[in-house]
Design a protein around this motif. Sequence first.
Motif, PDB file in Angstrom:
ATOM      1  N   GLN A 251      19.789 124.063 -13.266  1.00 44.34           N
ATOM      2  CA  GLN A 251      19.395 125.443 -13.580  1.00 44.34           C
ATOM      3  C   GLN A 251      20.588 126.187 -14.191  1.00 44.34           C
ATOM      4  OE1 GLN A 251      16.867 127.171 -10.291  1.00 44.34           O
ATOM      5  NE2 GLN A 251      17.001 125.084  -9.545  1.00 44.34           N
ATOM      6  N   GLY A 252      20.336 127.384 -14.660  1.00 42.73           N
ATOM      7  CA  GLY A 252      21.420 128.179 -15.239  1.00 42.73           C
ATOM      8  C   GLY A 252      21.464 128.127 -16.758  1.00 42.73           C
TER       9      GLY A 252
ATOM     10  N   LEU B 219      25.097 127.914 -18.641  1.00 38.02           N
ATOM     11  CA  LEU B 219      25.913 127.483 -17.504  1.00 38.02           C
ATOM     12  C   LEU B 219      26.632 126.172 -17.829  1.00 38.02           C
ATOM     13  CD1 LEU B 219      26.828 128.300 -14.657  1.00 38.02           C
ATOM     14  CD2 LEU B 219      25.008 126.873 -13.746  1.00 38.02           C
TER      15      LEU B 219
ATOM     16  N   THR C 129      17.498 122.986 -17.194  1.00 36.21           N
ATOM     17  CA  THR C 129      18.396 122.506 -18.238  1.00 36.21           C
ATOM     18  C   THR C 129      18.577 121.014 -18.064  1.00 36.21           C
ATOM     19  OG1 THR C 129      19.605 124.548 -17.847  1.00 36.21           O
ATOM     20  CG2 THR C 129      20.618 122.950 -19.346  1.00 36.21           C
TER      21      THR C 129
ATOM     22  N   LEU D 170      28.189 123.281  -9.034  1.00 40.61           N
ATOM     23  CA  LEU D 170      28.660 123.068 -10.403  1.00 40.61           C
ATOM     24  C   LEU D 170      29.188 121.654 -10.614  1.00 40.61           C
ATOM     25  CD1 LEU D 170      30.511 126.472 -10.959  1.00 40.61           C
ATOM     26  CD2 LEU D 170      28.140 125.886 -11.445  1.00 40.61           C
TER      27      LEU D 170
END
Length: 353
Positions: free
Chosen positions: A73-74, A78, A202, A222
């Motif tokens: 996600q992001g 990101l 993503t 992350l």
Amino acid sequence: MKKHNFSAGPCILPQSVLKQASEAVLNFDNLDLSLIEISHRSKNFVAVMEKARSLVLELLNLEGKGYTALFLQGGASLEFLMTPYNLMKNEGGKAAYTNTGTWADKAIKEAKLFGEVAVIASSKDKNHSYIPKNYTIPSDVDYFHCTSNNTISGTQMKTFPKFDGVTVCDMSSDIFSRELDFSQFDLIYAGAQKNMGPAGTTLVVVKDEILGKTGRTIPSMLDYQIHISKDSMFNTPAVFPIYVSMLTLQWLKDLGGIKAIEKINNEKAALLYAEIDSNPNFKGNTATEDRSIMNVTFSLTDDNKKEAFDKLWNAAGINGLNGHRSVGGYRASMYNALPLESVQALVNVMKQL
Ligand SMILES: *Cc1c(COP(=O)(O)O)cnc(C)c1O
């Protein structure tokens, strides 16, 4: 009647996929439950996730080559940050970037938070209307980063530089649109909403062996290695976007895969560019050899005709043709799901002006 949807993203998806997806929202897999009200750990959803991940590797011809597909996600935004976090050395980190457009520029900004960034080529001097070529990638960088398709300006890399080190590519707006040797990349990322599914997930495809070498502590969310070890389910994944992405990937496979869609994409692009080049009312915005087959940017030769042209395409049921505010003019985004007939409808309108 369904509109001819040239939206740049979120964008058109196959009609059959939208139908299947809407049915699954009401009753998924005959469970008498909605796809979006069951556990992501249920065997029915785990099967969706596994199918989506394996379809990615199959379509990109990366099966059995040491790659993992993740649905995170992001957004691609990101990934601008996760890439340096996971790949740039903690001490004396260095990366090389090409600046070929707005998105590349944003990726560079994030990478600078982590180490030295060498911008080894840029098209900023001409508002990103071309792809810089003949640059050298320094051998001492932790990785090289490029953007395969510049969604806003409408340029596309037709070839990629040979580089022995780690190569990262933002393929948000042209993944699954054309055949490439995807094994020349070590990390590919793409927001789903340009050629695969709804916004909210993503895609990251990463070669496992490049990870774990930075000497830095990476926060769990992350850290690609954590997502890999948890089969892309470290936290609750974006179940609906992943399901729709899976359906789109299956649709693409049934159609004959990337090879088959590339042929159609080339036909669509050839049809529209031929009209832009032959019609005195229009001109292309980008260098001919760097033209994108996904996002076609063009302008009127006489701005006084704007009102008339806008009226024509709106009346023809065409949606999403306005250019990005930083470029102006028009942009026809012709992602995989856009049928050739929609491009024909646009060309017909251009001929009427
Ligand atoms: C749209 C786009 C992005 C940003 O994607 P988000 O998912 O909105 O973060 C990044 N790179 C490219 C090439 C894009 O087209």
